[in-house]
Design a protein around this motif. Structure first.
Motif, short mmCIF file in Angstrom:
data_model
loop_
_atom_site.label_atom_id
_atom_site.label_comp_id
_atom_site.label_asym_id
_atom_site.label_seq_id
_atom_site.Cartn_x
_atom_site.Cartn_y
_atom_site.Cartn_z
N CYS A 105 0.81 -1.23 0.00
CA CYS A 105 0.00 0.00 0.00
C CYS A 105 0.84 1.27 0.00
N GLY A 106 1.98 1.26 -0.68
CA GLY A 106 2.80 2.45 -0.76
C GLY A 106 3.75 2.66 0.41
N TRP A 107 3.86 1.67 1.28
CA TRP A 107 4.76 1.77 2.44
C TRP A 107 6.08 1.08 2.13
N LEU A 108 7.14 1.59 2.73
CA LEU A 108 8.46 0.97 2.63
C LEU A 108 9.26 1.32 3.86
N LYS A 109 10.34 0.59 4.05
CA LYS A 109 11.35 0.94 5.05
C LYS A 109 12.64 1.23 4.31
N ASP A 110 13.31 2.31 4.69
CA ASP A 110 14.60 2.58 4.08
C ASP A 110 15.68 1.72 4.75
N LYS A 111 16.91 1.84 4.28
CA LYS A 111 17.99 1.00 4.78
C LYS A 111 18.34 1.27 6.24
N PHE A 112 17.82 2.34 6.81
CA PHE A 112 18.04 2.64 8.23
C PHE A 112 16.89 2.16 9.10
N GLY A 113 15.84 1.61 8.45
CA GLY A 113 14.70 1.08 9.19
C GLY A 113 13.56 2.07 9.37
N LEU A 114 13.70 3.28 8.85
CA LEU A 114 12.64 4.29 8.97
C LEU A 114 11.54 4.00 7.95
N SER A 115 10.29 4.04 8.38
CA SER A 115 9.15 3.76 7.50
C SER A 115 8.68 5.03 6.80
N TRP A 116 8.34 4.86 5.53
CA TRP A 116 7.86 5.94 4.67
C TRP A 116 6.59 5.48 3.96
N GLN A 117 5.71 6.42 3.67
CA GLN A 117 4.56 6.19 2.80
C GLN A 117 4.75 7.08 1.57
N ILE A 118 4.76 6.47 0.40
CA ILE A 118 4.90 7.22 -0.84
C ILE A 118 3.51 7.23 -1.47
N CYS A 119 2.82 8.35 -1.38
CA CYS A 119 1.39 8.38 -1.70
C CYS A 119 1.04 9.50 -2.68
N PRO A 120 0.39 9.14 -3.78
CA PRO A 120 -0.10 10.18 -4.69
C PRO A 120 -1.20 11.01 -4.01
N ARG A 121 -1.13 12.33 -4.15
CA ARG A 121 -2.16 13.19 -3.57
C ARG A 121 -3.55 12.81 -4.08
N VAL A 122 -3.63 12.40 -5.35
CA VAL A 122 -4.92 12.07 -5.94
C VAL A 122 -5.56 10.88 -5.21
N LEU A 123 -4.76 9.97 -4.71
CA LEU A 123 -5.32 8.82 -3.97
C LEU A 123 -6.01 9.31 -2.70
N LEU A 124 -5.39 10.22 -1.99
CA LEU A 124 -5.99 10.73 -0.76
C LEU A 124 -7.34 11.36 -1.05
N LYS A 125 -7.46 12.06 -2.17
CA LYS A 125 -8.75 12.65 -2.56
C LYS A 125 -9.76 11.57 -2.93
N MET A 126 -9.30 10.56 -3.68
CA MET A 126 -10.22 9.51 -4.13
C MET A 126 -10.80 8.71 -2.97
N ILE A 127 -9.97 8.35 -2.00
CA ILE A 127 -10.47 7.49 -0.91
C ILE A 127 -11.31 8.28 0.09
N GLN A 128 -11.32 9.60 -0.05
CA GLN A 128 -12.18 10.44 0.79
C GLN A 128 -13.45 10.87 0.07
N ASP A 129 -13.66 10.37 -1.14
CA ASP A 129 -14.84 10.73 -1.93
C ASP A 129 -16.11 10.32 -1.19
N LYS A 130 -17.12 11.17 -1.24
CA LYS A 130 -18.40 10.86 -0.60
C LYS A 130 -19.14 9.74 -1.33
N ASP A 131 -18.77 9.51 -2.60
CA ASP A 131 -19.31 8.37 -3.35
C ASP A 131 -18.52 7.14 -2.89
N LEU A 132 -19.10 6.39 -1.96
CA LEU A 132 -18.38 5.28 -1.33
C LEU A 132 -17.98 4.18 -2.31
N ALA A 133 -18.76 3.97 -3.36
CA ALA A 133 -18.40 2.94 -4.34
C ALA A 133 -17.08 3.32 -5.03
N ARG A 134 -16.96 4.57 -5.41
CA ARG A 134 -15.71 5.03 -6.05
C ARG A 134 -14.54 4.96 -5.07
#
Length: 160
Positions: A105-134
Motif C-alpha cells: 500500500c505504498g509503504w516501505l522501510k529505508d535501509k536505516f529502518g525508517l518507515s515511509w509512505q509514498i502516496c499520490p495526492r490524488v489517492l488521498l482525494k479519491m479514498i475520501q470521496d463521498k461516493d463510497l463505491a468510487r
C-alpha cells in the motif's frame, strides 16, 4: 536550534550522519542546518556527532546518535505526498535502494529502518470521496499494490 515549533526527532544507533547524507541525496530541497558534537563529557567520544539538524522539503528533523537501545517501527512513518507517477517512482526507488524493504500500500522501510509512505495526492482525494463505491474501488486497488500506480488507481476509482 530550530525555529519550527514541533520537530521530528529520529534516533539512530551510530549512523545519523550517514542517514542524513542519504536523506539529503533523496530530496532536492534539503540541507544540513547544524551539527552538534560531543564534548569531553560525552555521551560519545569527543568530537563525534551527537545530533544533526537538517531540512527536507522545508520540514526540519533532528537525527541523534543515541545508541542501539531503540529501533524504528512502523508505528511512525513519514508521508511523502506526490503529484506525479515520476515522483512516486523516484522516491520509491531512492528510499528502497541499498537495503530498503518494500511493503504494501505504498509503504516501505529505508535501509536505516525508517518507515515511509509514498502516496499520490490524488489517492488521498479519491479514498475520501463521498461516493463510497468510487472510494472503495480506489481503496481496493491500493490494497493490492506495493508501489502505488496512479493510472491503475484512477482506473479503479472510475470503474474502468
Amino acid at each position: 536550534m530550530s525555529e519550527q515549533k514541533i520537530v521530528t526527532f529520529l534516533w539512530f544507533n551510530d549512523n545519523a550522519e550517514q542517514a542524513v547524507d542519504f536523506y539529503c541525496s533523496v530530496f532536492k530541497r534539503s540541507k544540513v542546518l547544524d551539527v552538534m558534537r560531543c564534548g569531553d563529557v560525552g555521551p560519545g567520544p569527543r568530537g563525534s556527532v551527537l545530533t544533526i539538524t537538517f531540512e527536507l522539503e522545508g520540514q526540519q528533523y533532528i537525527a541523534l546518535n543515541g545508541g542501539p537501545m531503540f529501533k524504528f517501527t512502523e508505528a511512525i512513518s513519514l508521508l511523502i505526498q506526490c503529484d506525479t507517477q515520476d515522483e512516486v517512482d523516484h522516491y520509491w526507488s531512492k528510499l528502497t535502494s541499498g537495503g530498503g524493504q518494500e511493503s504494501q500500500c505504498g509503504w516501505l522501510k529505508d535501509k536505516f529502518g525508517l518507515s515511509w509512505q509514498i502516496c499520490p495526492r490524488v489517492l488521498l482525494k479519491m479514498i475520501q470521496d463521498k461516493d463510497l463505491a468510487r472510494a472503495d474501488r480506489a481503496m481496493a486497488a491500493m490494497m493490492q499494490m506495493r508501489k502505488l500506480d496512479i493510472a491503475k488507481l484512477v482506473a479503479a476509482y472510475e470503474g474502468k
